[in-house]
Design a protein around this motif. Structure first.
Motif, short mmCIF file in Angstrom:
data_model
loop_
_atom_site.label_atom_id
_atom_site.label_comp_id
_atom_site.label_asym_id
_atom_site.label_seq_id
_atom_site.Cartn_x
_atom_site.Cartn_y
_atom_site.Cartn_z
N HIS A 226 1.07 13.22 9.90
CA HIS A 226 1.83 12.13 9.72
C HIS A 226 1.22 11.30 8.89
O HIS A 226 0.12 10.72 9.14
N LEU A 227 1.71 10.84 7.64
CA LEU A 227 0.87 10.19 6.67
C LEU A 227 1.77 8.86 6.58
O LEU A 227 2.75 8.55 6.54
N THR A 228 0.33 7.63 6.62
CA THR A 228 0.96 6.38 6.56
C THR A 228 0.17 5.62 5.72
O THR A 228 -1.12 5.87 5.63
N ILE A 229 0.77 4.81 4.76
CA ILE A 229 0.05 3.94 3.71
C ILE A 229 0.27 2.65 4.04
O ILE A 229 1.55 2.22 4.00
N LYS A 230 -0.76 1.71 4.38
CA LYS A 230 -0.52 0.35 4.81
C LYS A 230 -1.17 -0.54 3.66
O LYS A 230 -2.41 -0.19 3.20
N ALA A 231 -0.74 -1.58 3.50
CA ALA A 231 -1.16 -2.57 2.58
C ALA A 231 -2.00 -3.48 3.05
O ALA A 231 -2.37 -3.32 4.31
N ALA A 232 -2.92 -4.19 2.52
CA ALA A 232 -4.02 -5.01 3.26
C ALA A 232 -3.36 -6.14 4.14
O ALA A 232 -4.20 -6.43 5.11
N GLY A 234 -1.11 -5.70 6.04
CA GLY A 234 -0.45 -4.98 7.10
C GLY A 234 0.98 -4.17 7.08
O GLY A 234 1.65 -3.54 7.80
N ARG A 235 1.52 -4.45 5.64
CA ARG A 235 2.70 -4.05 5.34
C ARG A 235 2.61 -2.39 5.31
O ARG A 235 1.86 -2.14 4.68
N ILE A 236 3.78 -1.76 5.87
CA ILE A 236 3.74 -0.33 5.70
C ILE A 236 4.41 0.05 4.17
O ILE A 236 5.52 -0.34 3.91
N LEU A 257 -7.88 2.67 -0.44
CA LEU A 257 -7.92 2.89 -2.08
C LEU A 257 -8.69 1.10 -2.70
O LEU A 257 -8.17 0.14 -2.18
N ALA A 258 -9.48 1.62 -3.43
CA ALA A 258 -10.36 0.35 -3.99
C ALA A 258 -9.29 -0.39 -4.80
O ALA A 258 -9.67 -1.67 -4.96
N VAL A 259 -8.28 0.00 -5.71
CA VAL A 259 -7.41 -0.68 -6.62
C VAL A 259 -6.71 -1.90 -5.66
O VAL A 259 -6.54 -3.04 -6.14
N SER A 260 -6.00 -1.30 -4.66
CA SER A 260 -5.13 -2.19 -3.84
C SER A 260 -5.29 -2.55 -2.44
O SER A 260 -4.75 -3.12 -1.77
N GLN A 261 -6.49 -1.81 -2.04
CA GLN A 261 -6.81 -1.90 -0.70
C GLN A 261 -6.04 -1.60 0.48
O GLN A 261 -5.71 -1.97 1.43
N TRP A 262 -5.32 -0.61 -0.09
CA TRP A 262 -4.28 0.15 0.68
C TRP A 262 -5.17 0.99 1.76
O TRP A 262 -6.23 1.70 0.99
N THR A 263 -4.54 1.22 2.69
CA THR A 263 -5.23 2.31 3.67
C THR A 263 -4.49 3.61 3.99
O THR A 263 -3.20 3.43 4.04
N LEU A 264 -4.90 4.81 3.44
CA LEU A 264 -4.21 5.97 3.52
C LEU A 264 -4.63 6.50 4.77
O LEU A 264 -5.80 7.09 4.97
N GLU A 265 -3.56 6.79 5.61
CA GLU A 265 -4.19 7.35 6.83
C GLU A 265 -3.31 8.78 7.28
O GLU A 265 -2.07 8.41 7.42
#
Length: 578
Positions: A226-232, A234-236, A257-265
Motif C-alpha cells: 500500500h503506497l502513500t505519498i505525504k507532503a511536508a 501532512g497532506r496526502i 524526496l529532497a525536492v518537495s520533502q514528500w514522504t514516500l511510504e
C-alpha cells in the motif's frame, strides 16, 4: 491404520517382531536425514527469499523516488526560469490584463514563445494566471474551473515559495479543449513582486502523470504493498486505491524526496511479505509427508520380503519337526538367506539319510534279536544232545570222544553266548585253549602253542570270537595235518594293546594277501573271511584306526598284528576305557 489397530498391535507384542524392528530402523535411518535436510533447506530458502524480497521492495521504492524526483525537479526548474523572467525589470509590458498596445502584444508573444520553449513531451500545461483572471500560456484554460483542484483551493493566499498541488485530473480546460481524464502533477508558484506588473499572479505548471501513476500501480501489483505519498504539511498527495489498515507488524519501505520533502511510504502486511516463505514451508511439509509415506511403503515392502523368507524357513523347520523330512526351501537368491536355505536343505537331507540309516539299523537289530531268540532256543537242544553223547561215551569208555565233546561244548558256549559283545582277553584265551584241545585230540601232539601274556593284560576287553576264526585259518589253511608252531603274544603300548599271532605254516600268496581285506563279491577263493570279520569287529567297537595288520610270506608263515585301545570291564558288566 488407525489408533485401535496400533493399540492392538502394541499390546499383542508384535512390535517386538523382526519386521517391526526393521521397519522402525528403516524409517529412522530414512526420515531423520530427510526431515533434517528439508528443515535446513526451508530455513535457508525462506531466509534468502525474504532478504531478496526486502531488497526488491527497497529498490522499487528507490526507483519510484527517483522517477518522482525527476519530474518534480524538472517542474521546479521550469518555474524558476519563468519566475526569473518575470522579475526582469525590462518585462514591464507584461500586464495583468489582455495586451492592447503593440509593445504589450510583442511582449506577450515573446513570453509565450519562452513558455513553449520550456515545454517537454511530458508537459501538460504552463500558465501564468493574473489576479484579474487573465492568463498567459496555451489558450485552453478555464480559470473558473481551477477551484476544482483540491490543493488549489487549500493553498493559502499569502503563501510564498513553491506549492506542490500533487496529483489530480486536468479537468479545468475549456469545454472543447483538452482531455478531462488526463492525470497531471501540478505545481503552483505565487509571484511576489511589488514593483512588477505580475505581482499576485501564480505560475501553474502541470506535467502528464500517466507514466508515473502507472509505475505506482505496477509497484502495488508486484509487491501487494500500500503506497502513500505525504507532503511536508501532512497532506496526502497520493494513496493506493485499495483499503488498508496499518499494523505494527507491517513491512515498511520509505523514502523522503529532497525536492518537495514528500514522504514516500510503502507498507506491506507481514502475511503478504512472508507469503513466499509460507508457500515454501507448505511445499516442504507436503514433500516431507509424501517422503514419509514413500519411505514407510518401501520399508514395509523390504522388511516384508525379508521376514517372509524367515517365516517360510520357520514353517519349513516346523514341518521337519513334525516328521516331514521331504520339506525343502526354494533358493531365491545368493545372499545370506539363500545360503541359510541351502544349509537348511543340506541339513534336512542329512537328517533324512540318518533317519533312513537308523531305520535300517533298527530293522537289522530287530532281525538280529529274532535270530538271537532263535539261537537261544536251539542251543538248549544242542547242549542237551552233546551232554547225552558225552555220558554215552563215558559209559562206553570212549574217553577221547568224551573229551572232544567237552571241549566242543565249551567252545560252542562261547560262540553262542551273545549277551556280551566285549569279553575279557582271559576268557577269549580260555576258549582258544578248548579249541586247541580239540585240535590236539584230532591231530595228536604234532603242533606247539606258546602264549606270552601277563595276567594283568587278561582283564582288558576284546571283541568276542575274534581269535578263534584266526586259529581255524591256521589249522585249515596254514598247517598240514596240524603240524606247526603257533606263537601268541600280548603287550601294551601306552594306552593300547598289541596282540601278535604268528605261525610257521604255508603262508599267504601276495595276490591273496592284497584281496584279504576287500569286502564283497570281488574276493575270490576260500579263506580270509575270518580275518576280515575279525578286523571289522575291532573297527566297529573301537574305531576305524584300529584292527588287524597281516604280514605273510608264501611258505614261511603268517603274522597277524591286532591293535586296540585298553578297556576294562565294569562291575555292572559294561566296559570302561582304561
Amino acid at each position: 491404520m488407525n489408533i485401535h489397530w496400533l493399540y492392538r498391535r502394541i499390546w499383542s507384542g508384535s512390535y517386538r517382531s523382526i519386521r517391526t524392528k526393521l521397519l522402525f530402523c528403516f524409517l529412522i535411518v530414512t526420515l531423520i536425514p530427510l526431515l533434517s535436510l528439508g528443515a535446513v533447506s526451508y530455513y535457508q530458502s525462506a531466509r534468502i527469499i525474504n532478504s531478496q524480497f526486502g531488497k526488491y521492495g527497497e529498490n522499487a521504492v528507490a526507483q519510484l523516488e527517483q522517477q518522482t524526483s525527476s519530474s518534480l525537479s524538472r517542474m521546479k526548474q521550469m518555474s524558476e526560469t519563468i519566475y526569473s523572467y518575470l522579475l526582469d525589470p525590462a518585462r514591464t509590458d507584461l500586464g495583468n490584463r489582455a495586451p492592447v498596445t503593440y509593445n504589450e502584444i510583442i511582449e506577450k508573444n515573446d513570453f509565450e514563445a519562452l513558455l513553449k520553449s520550456l515545454r517537454t513531451d511530458k508537459t501538460a500545461g504552463i500558465y501564468i494566471i493574473t489576479p484579474s483572471g487573465y492568463y498567459y500560456g496555451e489558450n485552453n484554460l478555464d480559470v473558473t474551473k481551477l477551484g476544482s483542484i483540491p490543493a488549489w483551493k487549500e493553498k493559502p493566499s499569502s503563501y510564498q515559495g513553491i506549492y506542490w498541488l500533487g496529483f489530480y485530473m486536468q479537468n479545468h480546460a475549456m469545454t472543447s479543449a483538452g482531455d478531462p481524464n488526463l492525470p497531471v502533477l501540478g505545481l503552483a508558484v505565487p509571484i511576489h513582486n511589488s514593483n512588477g506588473a505580475q505581482d499576485g499572479s501564480t505560475i501553474l505548471i502541470e506535467e502528464n502523470a500517466q507514466e508515473l501513476l502507472h509505475m505506482f500501480r505496477l509497484f502495488e501489483k508486484d509487491t501487494k504493498a500500500h503506497l502513500t505519498i505525504k507532503a511536508a504539511d501532512g497532506r496526502i498527495v497520493y494513496q493506493s486505491a485499495s483499503a488498508f489498515t496499518p499494523k505494527d507488524s507491517d513491512m515498511i519501505w520509505d523514502r523522503t524526496l529532497a525536492v518537495s520533502q514528500w514522504t514516500l511510504e510503502a507498507r506491506l502486511p507481514a502475511k503478504a511479505f512472508y507469503l513466499s516463505s509460507g508457500i515454501i514451508r507448505f511445499n516442504t511439509i507436503v514433500v516431507a509427508v509424501i517422503s514419509c509415506l514413500l519411505a514407510f511403503g518401501l520399508a514395509y515392502i523390504f522388511s516384508s520380503r525379508f521376514t517372509d523368507r524367515i517365516r517360510s524357513l520357520k514353517d519349513s523347520m516346523q514341518k521337519v519337526s513334525f516328521g516331514k523330512l521331504d520339506t525343502r526351501m526354494p533358493i531365491e537368491g545368493r545372499d545370506e538367506l539363500g545360503s541359510l536355505d541351502m544349509s537348511f536343505n543340506r541339513m534336512v537331507s542329512g537328517v533324512q539319510t540318518l533317519v533312513q540309516e537308523v531305520e535300517q539299523s533298527e530293522r537289522l537289530k530287530k532281525e538280529a534279536e529274532l535270530k538271537a531268540f532263535h539261537y537261544q532256543i536251539n542251543p538248549h537242544l544242542l547242549f542237551n544232545t552233546l551232554n547225552s553223547i558225552q555220558w554215552k561215551a563215558r559209559l562206553e569208555g570212549a574217553e577221547d570222544i568224551r573229551q572232544m565233546l567237552y571241549h566242543l561244548t565249551m567252545v560252542l558256549e562261547g560262540n553262542l553266548d551273545i549277551s556280551q559283545e566285549l569279553i575279557t582277553l582271559g576268557r577269549e584265551l580260555r576258549m582258544i585253549e578248548h579249541f586247541l584241545k580239540i585240535q590236539e585230540i584230532r591231530y595228536g601232539d604234532v603242533f606247539r602253542y606258546e602264549l606270552h601274556c601277563e595276567e594283568a593284560l587278561k582283564l582288558y576287553l576284546i571283541p568276542r570270537m575274534t581269535l578263534q576264526p584266526l586259529f581255524e585259518n591256521i589249522f585249515f589253511h596254514g598247517f598240514t595235518d596240524g603240524v606247526g608252531l603257533i606263537e601268541l603274544g600280548v603287550r601294551e603300548e601306552k594306552e593300547e594293546l598289541l596282540l601278535t599271532l604268528k605261525d610257521n605254516g604255508a603262508g599267504i600268496s601276495a595276490e591273496k594277501l592284497e584281496r584279504l581285506f576287500i569286502p564283497g563279491p570281488t574276493r575270490r577263493g576260500r579263506g580270509g573271511l575270518g580275518v576280515q570279520n575279525a578286523d571289522q569287529k575291532f573297527k566297529l567297537h573301537f574305531g576305524p584306526e584300529f584292527g588287524l595288520t597281516v604280514h605273510s610270506t608264501k611258505g614261511e608263515g603268517t603274522t597277524i598284528i591286532i591293535r586296540w585301545p585298553k578297556r576294562e570291564e565294569h562291575s555292572d558288566g559294561y566296559s570302561k576305557e582304561d
